[in-house]
Design an enzyme around this catalytic site. Structure first.
Site, PDB file in Angstrom:
ATOM      1  N   GLY A 151      14.309  41.037  65.312  1.00 46.77           N
ATOM      2  CA  GLY A 151      13.856  42.090  64.399  1.00 46.77           C
ATOM      3  C   GLY A 151      14.919  43.154  64.239  1.00 46.77           C
ATOM      4  N   ARG A 152      14.772  44.243  65.001  1.00 45.34           N
ATOM      5  CA  ARG A 152      15.587  45.434  64.773  1.00 45.34           C
ATOM      6  C   ARG A 152      17.086  45.210  64.948  1.00 45.34           C
ATOM      7  NH1 ARG A 152      12.671  48.657  69.200  1.00 45.34           N
ATOM      8  NH2 ARG A 152      12.673  46.531  69.992  1.00 45.34           N
ATOM      9  N   GLN A 210       4.279  35.506  56.114  1.00 48.06           N
ATOM     10  CA  GLN A 210       3.392  36.010  57.160  1.00 48.06           C
ATOM     11  C   GLN A 210       2.121  36.585  56.548  1.00 48.06           C
ATOM     12  OE1 GLN A 210       3.868  39.629  59.576  1.00 48.06           O
ATOM     13  NE2 GLN A 210       3.666  38.319  61.378  1.00 48.06           N
ATOM     14  N   ASN A 247      10.466  37.052  71.577  1.00 46.61           N
ATOM     15  CA  ASN A 247      10.805  38.191  70.714  1.00 46.61           C
ATOM     16  C   ASN A 247      10.839  39.489  71.517  1.00 46.61           C
ATOM     17  OD1 ASN A 247       8.958  40.150  68.357  1.00 46.61           O
ATOM     18  ND2 ASN A 247      11.147  39.775  68.269  1.00 46.61           N
ATOM     19  N   GLY A 248      11.854  40.277  71.230  1.00 49.98           N
ATOM     20  CA  GLY A 248      11.952  41.610  71.806  1.00 49.98           C
ATOM     21  C   GLY A 248      13.307  41.885  72.412  1.00 49.98           C
ATOM     22  N   ASP A 249      13.979  42.893  71.825  1.00 49.71           N
ATOM     23  CA  ASP A 249      15.212  43.429  72.399  1.00 49.71           C
ATOM     24  C   ASP A 249      16.389  42.461  72.407  1.00 49.71           C
ATOM     25  OD1 ASP A 249      13.556  45.543  72.764  1.00 49.71           O
ATOM     26  OD2 ASP A 249      13.570  45.512  74.954  1.00 49.71           O
ATOM     27  N   MET A 265       9.452  41.994  58.919  1.00 48.74           N
ATOM     28  CA  MET A 265       9.464  43.454  59.048  1.00 48.74           C
ATOM     29  C   MET A 265       9.063  44.054  57.708  1.00 48.74           C
ATOM     30  SD  MET A 265      12.734  44.391  61.478  1.00 48.74           S
ATOM     31  CE  MET A 265      13.889  43.185  60.837  1.00 48.74           C
ATOM     32  N   ALA A 266       7.929  44.742  57.742  1.00 47.53           N
ATOM     33  CA  ALA A 266       7.399  45.356  56.525  1.00 47.53           C
ATOM     34  C   ALA A 266       8.418  46.345  55.975  1.00 47.53           C
ATOM     35  CB  ALA A 266       6.096  46.070  56.852  1.00 47.53           C
ATOM     36  N   CYS A 323       0.567  43.762  65.149  1.00 49.38           N
ATOM     37  CA  CYS A 323       0.707  45.101  64.576  1.00 49.38           C
ATOM     38  C   CYS A 323       0.004  46.153  65.445  1.00 49.38           C
ATOM     39  CB  CYS A 323       0.124  45.108  63.167  1.00 49.38           C
ATOM     40  SG  CYS A 323       0.426  46.661  62.356  1.00 49.38           S
TER      41      CYS A 323
END
Ligand code: FMN
Length: 393
Positions: A242-243, A84, A218-220, A31-32, A115
């Site tokens: 991630g989040r 990455q 990946n996701g949620d 994550m940037a 992205c």
């Protein structure tokens, strides 16, 4: 999944990424602006897995951009060192990978094809690129060929496609596998979805069925038990978070417990959250102080970098807006200590926030693409001006 039965691609049931055996099968998503060396150490203190650094652009690396070179920083005990890269030109990407292996900068290279930001897709980069299937295959192969003599595995991270009418993930996954990648990670959204809606775990299951190499979903994943649900639903070899870990680095302790079949999940009090915030800020100050000519500047820069995390840590806790505002403006650790001292340490964790999205949740949007992009899938010309000079997204 329950009990302690390990499942996955590695001999011990963990995740195998080339020569790296990873347990638990958990990856911190790049994550940037977030997954710098300080944040990664904070997360690594909680549990095992692979912790990917912020995105580095191949052009900046090849040009030896000083900011980019500083961003390639790993803890002494960080293994594998996971980097990455973002690139659109096979030759530049190969040159960047050669630098990584010759200078021994990392043990794993992930390629970013996910992205969705307009400035990237408008030029044909990021999530737009897999649509140009020949260029995609050439680029991945160039990276793998440059990395494999050193035994450094290359993986790709991608989305489902540009939008529902232009899905690429199965074809791109197969092409990446043919090119020799060690694993493929799929974020179950299209570029058009950005971070809206829910991630499509069925697509992740479809990819897992189609590939022989390990697949990462990946996701949620907001809670550790979501990771187990994803594995059960899709059969993936590992999960990418991630989040969900924003303001909750202890999620990695929960993930380790979950994959080991242990029931404990952390519900830190506000006092414990404050201690984690202090640790996070301190690690960022260390990071910004290392190599800084002026240590006072390092402390201020570390505290500035910490500010964006404050709201995530305090989400759902009854903390007044004035104190929140002051915390989001700190310039020193002393100031942080003073403000954290005003929090009620006994305040229990706000369980209503469990399982809730955090971080970016923006709405779907039009995907800007170069002229004629969709009409010419087999054109493998390197798109012009699609390289990014700035690392970190
Ligand atoms: C602030 C932020 C920065 C991100 N930067 C990158 C990046 O540099 N490279 C990348 O591949 N994905 C990046 N992503 C996407 C995440 O790696 C991940 O795929 C996405 O957040 C979905 O996973 P999640 O639902 O667990 O958050 C970023 C996401 C966020 C929220």
């Amino acid at each position: 999944m329950s009990g302690s039965g390990r499942q996955g691609s590695g001999p011990g049931g963990g995740l195998r990424i080339g020569r790296h055996e990873v347990w638990p099968p958990v990856v911190l998503a790049p994550m940037a602006g977030i997954t710098n060396v300080g944040f990664r150490r904070l997360c690594r203190e909680q549990g095992g897995g692979i912790y990917v650094c912020e995105m580095i652009t191949t052009v900046a690396l090849v040009e030896r951009n000083p900011k980019t070179l500083r961003m390639i920083a790993f803890g002494d005990d960080e293994r594998p060192r996971s980097l990455q890269l973002y690139g659109t030109d096979p030759e530049i990407t190969a040159a960047a990978v050669r630098i990584v292996v010759e200078k021994d900068l990392a043990d794993h290279i992930d390629l970013n094809f996910g992205c969705p930001v307009p400035k990237v897709t408008r030029k044909g980069g990021g999530s737009a690129l897999p649509w140009r299937r020949r260029l995609f295959a050439r680029l991945v192969r160039a990276a793998v060929d440059a990395a494999s003599p050193a035994g450094v595995p290359v993986t790709v991270k991608m989305r489902k496609g540009i939008d529902d009418d232009h899905l690429t993930y199965v074809e791109a996954g197969l092409a990446a596998q043919d090119a020799g990648v060690a694993a493929v990670a799929l974020h179950g959204r299209t570029a058009a979805q950005r971070y809206s809606g829910t991630a499509d775990w069925d697509a992740i299951a479809t990819l897992k069925q189609a590939l022989d190499v390990p697949v990462l979903g990946n996701g949620d994943i907001w809670e550790a038990d979501d990771a187990l649900r994803m594995v059960a639903h899709t059969g993936v070899d590992g999960v990418v978070i991630g989040r969900g870990c924003l303001g909750r680095p202890w999620l990695f302790a929960d993930l380790e417990a979950a994959f080991e079949g242990r029931p404990e999940r952390r519900l830190p009090t506000l006092g414990e959250v404050a201690a984690t915030m202090r640790r996070h800020a301190e690690l960022l100050v260390d990071q910004f102080t290392a190599g800084a000519r002026n240590p006072a500047r390092g402390e201020r820069d570390g505290c500035t970098d910490f500010r964006k995390h404050v709201a995530w840590y305090l989400k759902g806790f009854p903390v007044g807006s004035e104190l929140r505002r002051e915390l989001a403006m700190i310039e020193s650790l002393a100031q942080l200590d003073d403000l954290l001292g005003k929090l009620d340490p006994a305040e229990p964790f706000p369980v209503a926030t469990l399982g809730q999205p955090r971080g970016r949740t923006n709405s779907p949007g039009k995907v800007f693409l170069p002229d004629g992009w969709l009409a010419s899938r087999d054109d493998d010309t390197v798109p012009e001006g699609a390289e990014l000079a700035d690392s970190g997204g």
